[in-house]
Design an enzyme around this catalytic site. Structure first.
Site, PDB file in Angstrom:
ATOM      1  N   HIS A   1      -3.661   7.054   2.576  1.00 54.55           N
ATOM      2  CA  HIS A   1      -4.042   5.748   2.028  1.00 54.55           C
ATOM      3  C   HIS A   1      -5.466   5.431   2.493  1.00 54.55           C
ATOM      4  CE1 HIS A   1      -4.159   1.615   1.022  1.00 54.55           C
ATOM      5  NE2 HIS A   1      -3.897   1.152   2.229  1.00 54.55           N
TER       6      HIS A   1
ATOM      7  N   CYS B   1       0.817  -1.221   0.000  1.00 51.69           N
ATOM      8  CA  CYS B   1       0.000   0.000   0.000  1.00 51.69           C
ATOM      9  C   CYS B   1       0.846   1.264   0.000  1.00 51.69           C
ATOM     10  CB  CYS B   1      -0.930   0.000   1.204  1.00 51.69           C
ATOM     11  SG  CYS B   1      -1.981  -1.446   1.256  1.00 51.69           S
TER      12      CYS B   1
ATOM     13  N   ASN C   1     -10.161  -0.252  -0.545  1.00 49.11           N
ATOM     14  CA  ASN C   1      -8.711  -0.185  -0.391  1.00 49.11           C
ATOM     15  C   ASN C   1      -8.063  -0.707  -1.671  1.00 49.11           C
ATOM     16  OD1 ASN C   1      -6.024  -0.566   0.232  1.00 49.11           O
ATOM     17  ND2 ASN C   1      -6.402  -1.568   2.210  1.00 49.11           N
TER      18      ASN C   1
HETATM   19  O1  UT7 Z   1      -4.010  -1.465   3.476  1.00 51.35           O
HETATM   20  C1  UT7 Z   1      -3.406  -1.792   4.684  1.00 51.35           C
HETATM   21  C2  UT7 Z   1      -3.751  -3.153   5.078  1.00 51.35           C
HETATM   22  N1  UT7 Z   1      -4.916  -3.426   5.794  1.00 51.35           N
HETATM   23  C3  UT7 Z   1      -5.508  -2.639   6.684  1.00 51.35           C
HETATM   24  O2  UT7 Z   1      -5.217  -1.484   6.865  1.00 51.35           O
HETATM   25  C4  UT7 Z   1      -6.584  -3.259   7.524  1.00 51.35           C
HETATM   26  C5  UT7 Z   1      -6.419  -2.887   8.956  1.00 51.35           C
HETATM   27  N2  UT7 Z   1      -7.454  -3.475   9.787  1.00 51.35           N
HETATM   28  C6  UT7 Z   1      -8.725  -3.054   9.729  1.00 51.35           C
HETATM   29  O3  UT7 Z   1      -9.080  -2.157   8.974  1.00 51.35           O
HETATM   30  C7  UT7 Z   1      -9.700  -3.688  10.684  1.00 51.35           C
HETATM   31  O4  UT7 Z   1      -9.011  -4.447  11.633  1.00 51.35           O
HETATM   32  C8  UT7 Z   1     -10.771  -4.580   9.964  1.00 51.35           C
HETATM   33  C9  UT7 Z   1     -11.709  -3.716   9.143  1.00 51.35           C
HETATM   34  C10 UT7 Z   1     -10.071  -5.584   9.067  1.00 51.35           C
HETATM   35  C11 UT7 Z   1     -11.598  -5.333  10.991  1.00 51.35           C
HETATM   36  O5  UT7 Z   1     -12.241  -4.429  11.869  1.00 51.35           O
HETATM   37  P1  UT7 Z   1     -12.155  -4.623  13.457  1.00 51.35           P
HETATM   38  O6  UT7 Z   1     -12.998  -3.595  14.041  1.00 51.35           O
HETATM   39  O7  UT7 Z   1     -10.683  -4.624  13.821  1.00 51.35           O
HETATM   40  O8  UT7 Z   1     -12.824  -6.026  13.671  1.00 51.35           O
HETATM   41  P2  UT7 Z   1     -12.209  -7.336  14.345  1.00 51.35           P
HETATM   42  O9  UT7 Z   1     -11.186  -7.969  13.481  1.00 51.35           O
HETATM   43  O10 UT7 Z   1     -11.824  -7.008  15.749  1.00 51.35           O
HETATM   44  O11 UT7 Z   1     -13.498  -8.265  14.381  1.00 51.35           O
HETATM   45  C12 UT7 Z   1     -14.656  -7.928  15.134  1.00 51.35           C
HETATM   46  C13 UT7 Z   1     -15.738  -8.934  14.835  1.00 51.35           C
HETATM   47  C14 UT7 Z   1     -15.259 -10.374  14.908  1.00 51.35           C
HETATM   48  O12 UT7 Z   1     -16.302 -11.154  15.457  1.00 51.35           O
HETATM   49  P3  UT7 Z   1     -16.279 -11.564  17.012  1.00 51.35           P
HETATM   50  O13 UT7 Z   1     -14.990 -12.340  17.188  1.00 51.35           O
HETATM   51  O14 UT7 Z   1     -16.290 -10.277  17.777  1.00 51.35           O
HETATM   52  O15 UT7 Z   1     -17.511 -12.380  17.136  1.00 51.35           O
HETATM   53  C15 UT7 Z   1     -15.068 -10.759  13.468  1.00 51.35           C
HETATM   54  O16 UT7 Z   1     -15.222 -12.130  13.244  1.00 51.35           O
HETATM   55  O17 UT7 Z   1     -16.223  -8.735  13.498  1.00 51.35           O
HETATM   56  C16 UT7 Z   1     -16.179  -9.992  12.808  1.00 51.35           C
HETATM   57  N3  UT7 Z   1     -15.957  -9.706  11.399  1.00 51.35           N
HETATM   58  C17 UT7 Z   1     -16.943  -9.472  10.527  1.00 51.35           C
HETATM   59  N4  UT7 Z   1     -18.270  -9.441  10.671  1.00 51.35           N
HETATM   60  C18 UT7 Z   1     -19.021  -9.172   9.579  1.00 51.35           C
HETATM   61  C19 UT7 Z   1     -14.763  -9.624  10.748  1.00 51.35           C
HETATM   62  N5  UT7 Z   1     -14.982  -9.331   9.461  1.00 51.35           N
HETATM   63  C20 UT7 Z   1     -16.315  -9.247   9.292  1.00 51.35           C
HETATM   64  C21 UT7 Z   1     -17.147  -8.979   8.187  1.00 51.35           C
HETATM   65  N6  UT7 Z   1     -18.482  -8.929   8.378  1.00 51.35           N
HETATM   66  N7  UT7 Z   1     -16.651  -8.718   6.958  1.00 51.35           N
END
Ligand code: UT7
Length: 331
Positions: A252, A112, A282
């Site tokens: 970004h 990225c 993204n």
């Molecule tokens: O380009 C650079 C590279 N990447 C990034 O910059 C990504 C950086 N990370 C993020 O943007 C965030 O961490 C995410 C958007 C990927 C995830 O958001 P989060 O608020 O950190 O969620 P989380 O990983 O803590 O997950 C929270 C919950 C989980 O369920 P439980 O364990 O609380 O029951 C996940 O399983 O959300 C669940 N979850 C989803 N639910 C519905 C994860 N992905 C999804 C989804 N739809 N797509």
């Protein structure tokens, strides 16, 4: 040292719009979750026949036209991508062929942060007199590297390309850059196969492995906020400027929450932070140049403005460019 400036930018997005509802047909997710946790409403996916080089060529042609620069004047093409047309040759070679460019052509890979790296490397080539006109492109077709059974990654990414034409300038257009990488976390965000470590595309069970894997989204999130804010702060300090001098921050476009957290850390007013991820998603290396082009064509960037870009991604690679904008409004 000769200074380098951006003469113009351009971008290209595939036509096919994929909404959050579309993705909720494939994985257990919802429009509400994706909008709430990322800010993304839709992203573009490449159509048949569209590749990293075709999108890159479209974006580059637009930037050259807007700059009034003939393709024959380009003497170095730098393409930042993690989803190039094929492992060999470079995607830059295909762009060169499509547009009839001459001179050097090379891909850079900093995920990225690729466009931030490419811009600094291109400006340095102009700086030491090795190039006159450098095309810097960020392009991705990440839709072909997504695991549509993994809801934690497949909802984040989209396809597109953005380009900038760098030329010598009397005043420094690129005021400065910060380029960083922390290889200790190289496996946190990766496409694990398709290279010399593991050339095969499938694991022992027959699953495709040349897809994006993110081990710990939260960890990447936290490091992205700290990395981008720290790079931006250090770059401003080193340039003798403060965030008050910055007209527009163009970060970004990974996640609206990351962008807001970076702005807050810099005590930077959110209304001076450009966001276009709602309809783009993204797009990794393409994200910053697409956003620059969108901001410019919407009249948000005028000659004399100071633009701060910052990006973070796999590597973990991150960085920032501080740019004095010189391009007149596009006609
Ligand atoms: O380009 C650079 C590279 N990447 C990034 O910059 C990504 C950086 N990370 C993020 O943007 C965030 O961490 C995410 C958007 C990927 C995830 O958001 P989060 O608020 O950190 O969620 P989380 O990983 O803590 O997950 C929270 C919950 C989980 O369920 P439980 O364990 O609380 O029951 C996940 O399983 O959300 C669940 N979850 C989803 N639910 C519905 C994860 N992905 C999804 C989804 N739809 N797509």
């Amino acid at each position: 040292m000769t200074s380098a400036r951006i003469a113009a930018v351009g971008s290209a997005l595939p036509e096919r719009l994929v909404t959050n509802d579309d993705l909720s047909q494939l994985v257990d997710t919802s429009d509400e979750w994706i909008r709430d946790r990322t800010g993304i409403r839709a992203r573009r996916f490449a159509g048949e026949g569209e590749t990293a080089s075709t999108l890159a060529s479209e974006a580059a042609a637009r930037s050259l036209e807007a700059a009034g620069v003939a393709p024959s004047a380009v003497d170095l093409t730098i393409v930042a991508t993690i989803s190039g047309d094929q492992p060999m040759p470079s995607t830059a070679a295909f762009v060169q062929d499509r547009l009839g460019l001459t001179g050097g052509a090379v891909d850079v890979q900093a995920a990225c942060a690729g466009f931030i790296y490419g811009t600094d490397l291109g400006a340095a080539q102009i700086g030491v007199g090795r190039a006159e006109t450098v095309l810097v492109i960020g392009t991705e077709v990440l839709s072909r590297f997504l695991d549509f059974t993994d809801r934690t990654t497949c909802v984040l990414f989209g396809d597109g390309a953005g380009a900038a034409v760098l030329v010598p300038g009397e005043e420094p257009g690129l005021i400065g850059s910060i380029l960083e990488n922390d290889g200790r976390h190289a496996r946190l965000l990766e496409i694990p196969s398709g290279g010399s470590r593991k050339p095969a595309n499938v694991d022992e069970e027959g699953n495709r492995e040349n897809v994006i894997r993110m081990k710990d989204g939260r960890e990447v999130f936290k490091r992205a906020v700290v990395g981008m804010a720290e790079a931006a702060t250090r770059l401003l300090e080193k340039s003798g400027l403060s965030s008050d001098d910055v007209t527009l921050m163009v970060p970004h476009q990974a996640n609206g929450r990351i962008i807001r957290a970076v702005a807050d850390r810099l005590r930077f007013p959110r209304e001076r932070v450009f966001v276009d991820l709602e309809e783009v998603g993204n797009t990794s290396a393409a994200s910053v140049p697409i956003a620059l082009d969108h901001a410019w064509r919407r009249g948000l960037l005028k000659p004399g403005d100071v633009v701060l870009t910052a990006a973070f991604g796999a590597g973990l690679a991150w960085g920032a460019n501080l740019i004095r904008w010189t391009a007149e409004a596009p006609s």
